[in-house]
Design an enzyme around this catalytic site. Sequence first.
Site, PDB file in Angstrom:
ATOM      1  N   HIS A  64      -7.919   9.490   2.041  1.00 19.63           N
ATOM      2  CA  HIS A  64      -7.602   8.238   3.018  1.00 19.63           C
ATOM      3  C   HIS A  64      -8.315   8.515   4.172  1.00 19.63           C
ATOM      4  O   HIS A  64      -7.889   9.049   5.455  1.00 19.63           O
ATOM      5  CB  HIS A  64      -6.071   8.534   3.367  1.00 19.63           C
ATOM      6  CG  HIS A  64      -5.560   7.009   3.785  1.00 19.63           C
ATOM      7  ND1 HIS A  64      -5.719   6.656   5.041  1.00 19.63           N
ATOM      8  CD2 HIS A  64      -4.792   6.020   3.035  1.00 19.63           C
ATOM      9  CE1 HIS A  64      -5.194   5.392   5.049  1.00 19.63           C
ATOM     10  NE2 HIS A  64      -4.520   5.038   4.017  1.00 19.63           N
ATOM     11  N   HIS A  91       3.692  -2.076   3.290  1.00 21.11           N
ATOM     12  CA  HIS A  91       3.531  -0.674   2.895  1.00 21.11           C
ATOM     13  C   HIS A  91       4.845  -0.384   2.182  1.00 21.11           C
ATOM     14  O   HIS A  91       5.939  -0.611   2.774  1.00 21.11           O
ATOM     15  CB  HIS A  91       3.264  -0.025   4.261  1.00 21.11           C
ATOM     16  CG  HIS A  91       1.868  -0.321   4.815  1.00 21.11           C
ATOM     17  ND1 HIS A  91       1.940  -1.410   5.821  1.00 21.11           N
ATOM     18  CD2 HIS A  91       0.795   0.353   4.620  1.00 21.11           C
ATOM     19  CE1 HIS A  91       0.608  -1.562   6.035  1.00 21.11           C
ATOM     20  NE2 HIS A  91      -0.178  -0.528   5.637  1.00 21.11           N
ATOM     21  N   ASP A 104       0.811  -1.229  -0.092  1.00 17.70           N
ATOM     22  CA  ASP A 104       0.065   0.082  -0.009  1.00 17.70           C
ATOM     23  C   ASP A 104       0.957   1.260   0.068  1.00 17.70           C
ATOM     24  O   ASP A 104       2.108   1.201   0.599  1.00 17.70           O
ATOM     25  CB  ASP A 104      -0.918   0.134   1.283  1.00 17.70           C
ATOM     26  CG  ASP A 104      -2.043  -1.175   1.245  1.00 17.70           C
ATOM     27  OD1 ASP A 104      -1.920  -1.786   0.466  1.00 17.70           O
ATOM     28  OD2 ASP A 104      -2.688  -1.100   2.176  1.00 17.70           O
ATOM     29  N   HIS A 146      -6.265   2.356  -4.066  1.00 17.99           N
ATOM     30  CA  HIS A 146      -6.209   2.406  -2.782  1.00 17.99           C
ATOM     31  C   HIS A 146      -7.150   3.723  -2.082  1.00 17.99           C
ATOM     32  O   HIS A 146      -7.030   4.038  -1.199  1.00 17.99           O
ATOM     33  CB  HIS A 146      -4.965   2.692  -1.966  1.00 17.99           C
ATOM     34  CG  HIS A 146      -4.750   2.513  -0.750  1.00 17.99           C
ATOM     35  ND1 HIS A 146      -5.375   1.463   0.113  1.00 17.99           N
ATOM     36  CD2 HIS A 146      -3.837   3.171   0.331  1.00 17.99           C
ATOM     37  CE1 HIS A 146      -5.004   1.638   1.332  1.00 17.99           C
ATOM     38  NE2 HIS A 146      -4.236   2.491   1.514  1.00 17.99           N
TER      39      HIS A 146
END
Length: 266
Positions: A118, A208, A62, A114
């Site tokens: 966020h 990540h 990610d 993604h």
Amino acid sequence: MNHFFVFNGRRIKKAFFLTMAAMLSVAVIWVEKNNLSVFAPHPPSAVYNVPTDRKVIALTFDISWGEKRAEPILEVLKAKNVENVTFFLSAPWSKAHPDLVKKIADAGYEIGSHGHKHDNYSQYSEEEIRRQITIADGILRDMTGKSPSLIRLPNGDFDKRVLRIADELNYKVVQWDTDSLDWKNPGVDTIVNRVVEKAHEGDIVLLHASDSSKQTHQALPEIIDQLRAKGYEFVTVSQLINQTETKSKVVQDRSAWNELASPYFI
């Protein structure tokens, strides 16, 4: 006193056939109920691993912010000749770092969404959920030439509405079965051991490549070497999903995911 009852034969016949038809319908439903349930559509669900006997595993990364970690990770993957991994890119990060997006795409790695903002999409209205996914889709499509088919929601957060809307937008929601917890920077050996010890056939591993994860690129070479020593082959999430049917367990909201992501499941 004598009582006389007059029956209408036509009405009796009609009532008889109606009763028989109703009884037959009930009987058919009763006999076929199991078959009906088999063909009933399943609600959209998240994928956290794929059951298989093959020693295949999907490494996923990610990225939502920063520019220091992605390139070292790409260099490790190239040096280790790992051709199949999946990157989940946030739209704002992608827009701010087109050169890195191009490097990921040119290397042939799979790119998933993604999301845009966020945040926890389960807190949004359905209209806003759709907008966030659609905005991200447009940005990634413009930058890579195609719309992603996979999405990992920010913070891994979702509910039934998010799953349904993602499905309507032709996305499959992807979670993970093994969490490296690399964002906590617990030490290279800890990250390596956590991934390698928990890895299993059909596993999806969460890593990540954002700047907050300072040790991932250092742990990655050993993760790759040890998994290969155990006989694992690296595949993308799409390759993993396409090679077999997903697990029948349905994950429809964050609370259900928390249960699956407890120490007993990851």
